[in-house]
Design a protein around this motif. Sequence first.
Motif, mmCIF file in Angstrom:
data_model
loop_
_atom_site.group_PDB
_atom_site.id
_atom_site.type_symbol
_atom_site.label_atom_id
_atom_site.label_comp_id
_atom_site.label_asym_id
_atom_site.label_seq_id
_atom_site.Cartn_x
_atom_site.Cartn_y
_atom_site.Cartn_z
ATOM 1 N N GLN A 159 0.833 -1.215 0.000
ATOM 2 C CA GLN A 159 0.000 0.000 0.000
ATOM 3 C C GLN A 159 0.867 1.264 0.000
ATOM 4 O O GLN A 159 0.705 2.165 -0.824
ATOM 5 C CB GLN A 159 -0.922 0.015 1.222
ATOM 6 N N THR A 177 -2.442 1.845 -8.386
ATOM 7 C CA THR A 177 -3.532 1.460 -7.479
ATOM 8 C C THR A 177 -3.090 0.301 -6.590
ATOM 9 O O THR A 177 -2.457 -0.647 -7.061
ATOM 10 C CB THR A 177 -4.772 1.011 -8.290
ATOM 11 N N LEU A 179 -4.814 -2.555 -4.961
ATOM 12 C CA LEU A 179 -6.084 -3.296 -4.956
ATOM 13 C C LEU A 179 -6.036 -4.290 -3.804
ATOM 14 O O LEU A 179 -5.165 -5.168 -3.775
ATOM 15 C CB LEU A 179 -6.277 -4.009 -6.297
ATOM 16 N N GLN A 218 -12.333 -6.401 -11.580
ATOM 17 C CA GLN A 218 -11.887 -5.128 -10.975
ATOM 18 C C GLN A 218 -10.564 -4.673 -11.597
ATOM 19 O O GLN A 218 -10.349 -3.478 -11.819
ATOM 20 C CB GLN A 218 -11.721 -5.271 -9.459
ATOM 21 N N TYR A 221 -11.342 -3.202 -14.903
ATOM 22 C CA TYR A 221 -11.978 -1.889 -14.685
ATOM 23 C C TYR A 221 -10.921 -0.826 -14.389
ATOM 24 O O TYR A 221 -10.911 0.254 -14.991
ATOM 25 C CB TYR A 221 -12.973 -2.025 -13.527
ATOM 26 N N LEU A 222 -9.997 -1.152 -13.485
ATOM 27 C CA LEU A 222 -8.953 -0.186 -13.093
ATOM 28 C C LEU A 222 -8.055 0.158 -14.281
ATOM 29 O O LEU A 222 -7.643 1.313 -14.449
ATOM 30 C CB LEU A 222 -8.110 -0.753 -11.945
ATOM 31 N N ILE A 231 -7.528 5.622 -9.031
ATOM 32 C CA ILE A 231 -8.072 5.083 -7.776
ATOM 33 C C ILE A 231 -6.862 4.647 -6.957
ATOM 34 O O ILE A 231 -6.109 3.758 -7.362
ATOM 35 C CB ILE A 231 -9.054 3.926 -8.047
ATOM 36 N N ARG A 233 -6.644 3.371 -3.776
ATOM 37 C CA ARG A 233 -6.761 2.086 -3.079
ATOM 38 C C ARG A 233 -8.188 1.594 -3.255
ATOM 39 O O ARG A 233 -9.130 2.365 -3.096
ATOM 40 C CB ARG A 233 -6.444 2.253 -1.588
ATOM 41 N N LEU A 234 -8.326 0.326 -3.599
ATOM 42 C CA LEU A 234 -9.652 -0.259 -3.757
ATOM 43 C C LEU A 234 -9.708 -1.511 -2.896
ATOM 44 O O LEU A 234 -9.009 -2.492 -3.168
ATOM 45 C CB LEU A 234 -9.888 -0.600 -5.233
ATOM 46 N N GLU A 235 -10.496 -1.432 -1.807
ATOM 47 C CA GLU A 235 -10.611 -2.567 -0.886
ATOM 48 C C GLU A 235 -11.944 -3.273 -1.133
ATOM 49 O O GLU A 235 -12.986 -2.631 -1.157
ATOM 50 C CB GLU A 235 -10.538 -2.072 0.562
ATOM 51 N N ILE A 236 -11.873 -4.576 -1.323
ATOM 52 C CA ILE A 236 -13.079 -5.338 -1.672
ATOM 53 C C ILE A 236 -13.186 -6.568 -0.779
ATOM 54 O O ILE A 236 -12.251 -7.374 -0.712
ATOM 55 C CB ILE A 236 -12.999 -5.850 -3.127
#
Length: 253
Positions: A159, A177, A179, A218, A221-222, A231, A233-236
């Motif tokens: 991160q 990003t 992810l 995802q 998409y990114l 984006i 950071r994308l937390e899923i």
Amino acid sequence: MPSVLITGATSGFGKAAAQRFAQSGWSLILTGRREERLKALEEELSKQVPVLTLTLDVRDSDAVTKALGELPEQFLPLTCLINNAGLALAPEPAQKVDLKDWHTMIDTNITGLVNVTHAALPLLLANDEGASILNLGSVAGQWPYPGGHVYGASKAFVQQFSYNLRCDLLGTGVRVTDLAPGMAETEFTLVRTKGNQEASDALYRGTTPLQAEDIAEQLYYLATLPAHININRLEIMPVRQAWSPFNINRDPE
Ligand SMILES: NC(=O)C1=CN([C@@H]2O[C@H](COP(=O)(O)OP(=O)(O)OC[C@H]3O[C@@H](n4cnc5c(N)ncnc54)[C@H](OP(=O)(O)O)[C@@H]3O)[C@@H](O)[C@H]2O)C=CC1
Ligand SMILES: O=CCS(=O)(=O)O
């Protein structure tokens, strides 16, 4: 034709991402240590798009630098790097872990990711249309849990490295990003438990984990967002995963 370099394409997120990007006509550079799996994927996907496979251990910085320095013109400049190769080991408490397992996680999730990023940066910067670096972090990089020790810490590195890269790449058109998925059903737990299929099956039984295809979607998409959007950071997580309360150590009554 846009091109994507995916590390760890022999399984899980990396393999699903290769299939997803191929579906949309991207050229693929696929890496991993298991050559037979890479060749099988090449045979499957080269019917759709140009595919280059590189049997590569991301921990070997010389091999990474050489392989990426010799990419055929056809695959250049790079449009996207997916730093996906990684693993967790040793689900037991820190005080019971074999030091070698900590080293393996650090060497793969941190040093390996840095090796590939360093070698790929000039190939991404050469893309006048902009490019993306998509780093596989994890919820474990943000949220502590028992047995997370070095794995979570290595993903916290991912991160912060992603954020710091953004600072240096400002103005270049290369976006970054982190992810960060939660529980996803891949070979991840089989690797973490050193081949314990029952333990892996038990973790995913009776719930609805994310699937590799969810993360591949995802990633696509990114990689295809308008060029002016980053984006960070994308937390899923799966809907059926959430946090626990703090644990308290109490005196016996
Ligand atoms: N599944 C999950 O719950 C989550 C996973 N992640 C992260 O996502 C990434 C992908 O994991 P996932 O798909 O689930 O796991 P898998 O075990 O299914 O896939 C891991 C991939 O990494 C590759 N890899 C491991 N070590 C090396 C190495 N030294 N050199 C090159 N490639 C290597 C493996 O290839 P090979 O063995 O052929 O080299 C394999 O293709 C990892 O970084 C993981 O930490 C993040 C959040 C959640
Ligand atoms: O990164 C993997 C997801 S978890 O095991 O830490 O929840």
